[in-house]
Design a protein around this motif. Structure first.
Motif, PDB file in Angstrom:
ATOM      1  N   ASP A   1       1.448  -0.323  -4.676  1.00  0.00           N
ATOM      2  CA  ASP A   1       0.217  -0.026  -5.481  1.00  0.00           C
ATOM      3  C   ASP A   1       0.112   1.322  -6.255  1.00  0.00           C
ATOM      4  O   ASP A   1      -0.300   1.532  -7.315  1.00  0.00           O
ATOM      5  CB  ASP A   1      -0.996  -0.288  -4.779  1.00  0.00           C
ATOM      6  CG  ASP A   1      -1.248   0.707  -3.483  1.00  0.00           C
ATOM      7  OD1 ASP A   1      -0.333   1.349  -3.217  1.00  0.00           O
ATOM      8  OD2 ASP A   1      -2.507   0.411  -3.062  1.00  0.00           O
ATOM      9  N   HIS A   2       0.659   2.491  -5.500  1.00  0.00           N
ATOM     10  CA  HIS A   2       0.310   3.843  -6.012  1.00  0.00           C
ATOM     11  C   HIS A   2       1.081   4.868  -5.029  1.00  0.00           C
ATOM     12  O   HIS A   2       1.689   4.232  -4.065  1.00  0.00           O
ATOM     13  CB  HIS A   2      -1.110   4.064  -6.225  1.00  0.00           C
ATOM     14  CG  HIS A   2      -1.931   3.884  -5.042  1.00  0.00           C
ATOM     15  ND1 HIS A   2      -1.762   4.819  -4.079  1.00  0.00           N
ATOM     16  CD2 HIS A   2      -2.869   2.907  -4.674  1.00  0.00           C
ATOM     17  CE1 HIS A   2      -2.555   4.211  -3.067  1.00  0.00           C
ATOM     18  NE2 HIS A   2      -3.457   3.202  -3.460  1.00  0.00           N
TER      19      HIS A   2
ATOM     20  N   THR B   1      -6.178   1.072  -5.613  1.00  0.00           N
ATOM     21  CA  THR B   1      -5.463  -0.069  -5.131  1.00  0.00           C
ATOM     22  C   THR B   1      -5.995  -1.348  -6.302  1.00  0.00           C
ATOM     23  O   THR B   1      -5.196  -1.944  -6.530  1.00  0.00           O
ATOM     24  CB  THR B   1      -5.984  -0.410  -3.911  1.00  0.00           C
ATOM     25  OG1 THR B   1      -5.397   0.672  -3.066  1.00  0.00           O
ATOM     26  CG2 THR B   1      -5.053  -1.771  -3.527  1.00  0.00           C
TER      27      THR B   1
ATOM     28  N   GLU C   1       0.820  -1.204  -0.027  1.00  0.00           N
ATOM     29  CA  GLU C   1      -0.010  -0.087   0.225  1.00  0.00           C
ATOM     30  C   GLU C   1       0.743   1.091  -0.152  1.00  0.00           C
ATOM     31  O   GLU C   1       1.602   1.296   0.856  1.00  0.00           O
ATOM     32  CB  GLU C   1      -0.882  -0.132   1.036  1.00  0.00           C
ATOM     33  CG  GLU C   1      -1.936   1.260   1.319  1.00  0.00           C
ATOM     34  CD  GLU C   1      -2.763   1.351   0.328  1.00  0.00           C
ATOM     35  OE1 GLU C   1      -3.442   0.595  -0.131  1.00  0.00           O
ATOM     36  OE2 GLU C   1      -2.857   2.526  -0.093  1.00  0.00           O
TER      37      GLU C   1
HETATM   38 MN    MN Z   1      -3.847   1.752  -2.378  1.00  0.00          MN
END
Ligand code: MN
Ligand code: GP9
Length: 604
Positions: A440-441, A267, A224
């Motif tokens: 994820d980002h 996500t 995350e």
């Molecule tokens: Mn995320």
């Protein structure tokens, strides 16, 4: 005209002009700013006047619109984009990230209420100043209708109209509403795009690294909000991610200019892109939109080769529609919060430490080879880690900001991954596995000056999109002896083609990405944060203009930070649009795994 008599009305006009000047400043309008402020002010004032016979209606409509304006500003601060009717599908997940949303509201947003106060006073005391004669009402109504000629002109490609339409609140939402309505009513058939001329793709005869991981277990850790700028980096002399840094140095491929690839599903899109090598939808959440479609992404390909495929995530299965999407994505079992022991809650759900510990116990019980897909959650905005779990010293000043908390939180996850490795090693699972780790980002928006300035100071250069959207990718294979580092531009589309080669699971597949170990074409396109049409190629970063007019765009060199003439970016821009059109065509027509008249390779 008696000025004094009309003073309340002029005050209202002034308040409305201030309101929209500020609104368009917050939503980054740079072209035709004054025209746009005036148009919105005229339409908004017109609505108030037309409804002023019923004061409660007039004030209710203004209040509701103001709520929308605030929503727009908050959304823009996070996504660098205006809201769309296609965002409705995301709305059901908004409550779970309400702390992120509230964190985006600023005291200064109170400016948006200024006209409401004036209007309330007028309606209570001088209501008649808003009552116009019939003929003036007709003029007012026709001013509202000016949307129509603008939209018509824009549909013929008039640059001024396009620019205004994409930035002005009422016009943008009228256009967006029509588009979304047409989509919902299936009136839009996604046609195969006409092929475009591009550079010849280099054809590699003998593929490097072919099948070197064939038969190994695969464990993916989708981390995350992990940005690449945290790796191989120190804060006040302390390494931020000591464990990941150590992994990079030994038995790993490390891609340090690897990019996030998101649509409307955040996500879940990172998962979707990485597993399927397709651009996620901008018309809704891909996991929802394509949940019944046929996919042959990474979990399916491995499953076909006898792998047990298991996903782990410490949040409810329904979040981002994973529950519905995972069967067709190829997962045998999904261990979500309903199936895991929720014994250690941090932030949005189960802590990374507990997720990995429970995951290892489950992996020990399943037959090899397996594919274990872990989606971490602890390093989620607003990054609050309990004091006793913080493994790095951050100054009080930074701690009070997102930046400092982010560093503490990233360190927590680095330590959790280290524990996971220790457990995998102790259980004997590690040596025959390949572990993929990627973010994820991004975690810190560069659009927000409050964060941008501090991160720029930390980096020693301007914190811009090229750094914000840069996530790390590590492919670690214990005992492989690989030490490979690449700074070339790739994105999440490219993971599947690379693994197809490394695991020797080649099939005739439609993939939008390319094998990172067997190409010299370094290209990534974007649809979120930077607008559709934006791309990076080699060292060029092209950011499509906010108003949809190519010439108003911005380009720069990611290494020298020097500006580049946008006219040099036409080819990359056309390629970005073409590739999105191909992906959309394949997805919308459920042709990802079927024989298709269009493939990603434009030279075929
Ligand atoms: Mn995320
Ligand atoms: C939700 C988690 C976080 O289950 O994956 O999603 P995000 O808010 O980052 O899109």
């Amino acid at each position: 005209m008696k000025i004094k008599e009309h003073l309340p009305f002029f005050l209202l006009l002034l308040a409305i002009l201030i309101k929209f000047s500020w609104f368009y400043n917050m939503t980054a309008v740079r072209n035709h700013y004054i025209v746009i402020v005036l148009i919105t002010s005229v339409i908004y004032t017109g609505l108030i006047i037309l409804l002023s016979k019923k004061p409660w209606l007039s004030i209710t409509v203004s209040a509701l619109l103001t709520l929308l304006f605030e929503g727009e500003v908050v959304y823009f601060r996070y996504f660098n984009k205006l809201l769309s009717f296609s965002n409705f599908s995301q709305a059901k997940f908004a409550l779970d990230v309400s702390d992120v949303m509230f964190g985006l509201i600023r005291y200064a947003d109170i400016v948006l209420l200024i006209d409401l106060v004036v209007l309330a006073v007028i309606l209570m005391k001088h209501g008649d100043v808003l009552h116009l004669k019939r003929k003036y009402k007709a003029i007012t109504a026709s001013m509202i209708l000016m949307i129509v000629p603008f939209l018509t002109l824009a549909s013929f490609g008039n640059e001024f109209a396009v620019s205004v339409m994409n930035q002005e609140f009422f016009m943008y939402h009228t256009k967006d509403g029509i588009e979304v309505y047409n989509h919902l009513n299936q009136e839009v058939v996604i046609e195969a795009p006409e092929p475009i001329e591009t550079e010849e793709e280099s054809i590699v005869e003998e593929k490097a690294y072919k099948g070197i991981f064939e038969g190994r277990n695969l464990i993916t850790i989708q981390v995350e909000s992990l940005q690449d700028m945290m790796l191989l980096q120190t804060y006040d002399g302390q390494e931020i991610t000591p464990f990941l840094n150590q992994l990079i140095q030994k038995d790993s491929f490390y891609f340090s200019s690897y990019y996030q690839q998101l649509g409307r599903g955040n996500t879940s899109d990172s998962e979707f892109s990485s597993h399927n090598s397709m651009y996620p939808s901008m018309d809704g959440i891909s996991y929802e939109r394509y949940q019944d479609y046929d996919f042959k992404g990474l979990p399916v390909l491995l499953k076909d080769r006898g792998y047990e495929t298991v996903a782990f995530h410490g949040n409810e299965a329904a979040f981002w529609c994973r529950e519905e999407a995972y069967p067709n994505q190829g997962f045998d079992t999904f261990y979500s919060s309903e199936k895991l022991e929720m014994d250690d809650i941090l932030g949005m759900g189960l802590s990374d430490q507990s997720l990995f510990a429970q995951g290892t116990d489950i992996l020990k019980t399943i037959e090899e080879p397996f594919y274990g897909f872990f989606i971490t959650l602890t390093n989620h905005n607003p990054y609050v880690i309990p004091e006793e779990l913080i493994g790095i010293e951050v100054s009080e000043e930074d701690k009070s900001q997102l930046f400092g908390r982010y560093i503490e939180s990233v360190r927590y996850t680095d330590e959790a991954i280290e524990s996971f490795y220790n457990q995998l090693e102790a259980s004997g699972l590690l040596e025959n596995s390949v572990v993929i780790i990627y973010g994820d980002h991004h975690g810190i928006p560069s659009m927000d000056p409050a964060h941008k300035d501090r991160v720029s100071e930390f980096l020693g250069y301007d914190y811009d999109f090229d750094e914000m959207m840069n996530i790390p990718l590590i492919i670690h294979a214990p005992g492989s002896g690989i030490t490979y580092q690449s700074d070339d531009i790739f994105d999440q589309q490219d993971l599947l083609p690379t693994l197809v080669n490394l695991f020797n699971i080649d099939e005739s597949l439609n993939m939008m990405g390319q094998d990172m170990l067997n190409t010299e074409d370094y290209f990534a396109l974007f649809q979120t944060y930077m607008l559709t049409g934006s791309f990076m190629k080699d060292d060029t970063v092209f950011e499509m203009s906010r108003d949809g007019v190519f010439e108003n765009s911005r380009a720069y060199n990611r290494k020298t930070r020097e500006p580049i003439d946008v006219s040099e970016c036409r080819e990359g821009y056309s390629r970005a649009l073409y590739e999105i059109a191909v992906s959309k065509y394949l997805l919308e027509n459920n042709k990802v795994v079927k024989e298709s008249d269009v493939t990603r390779d434009v030279n075929q």
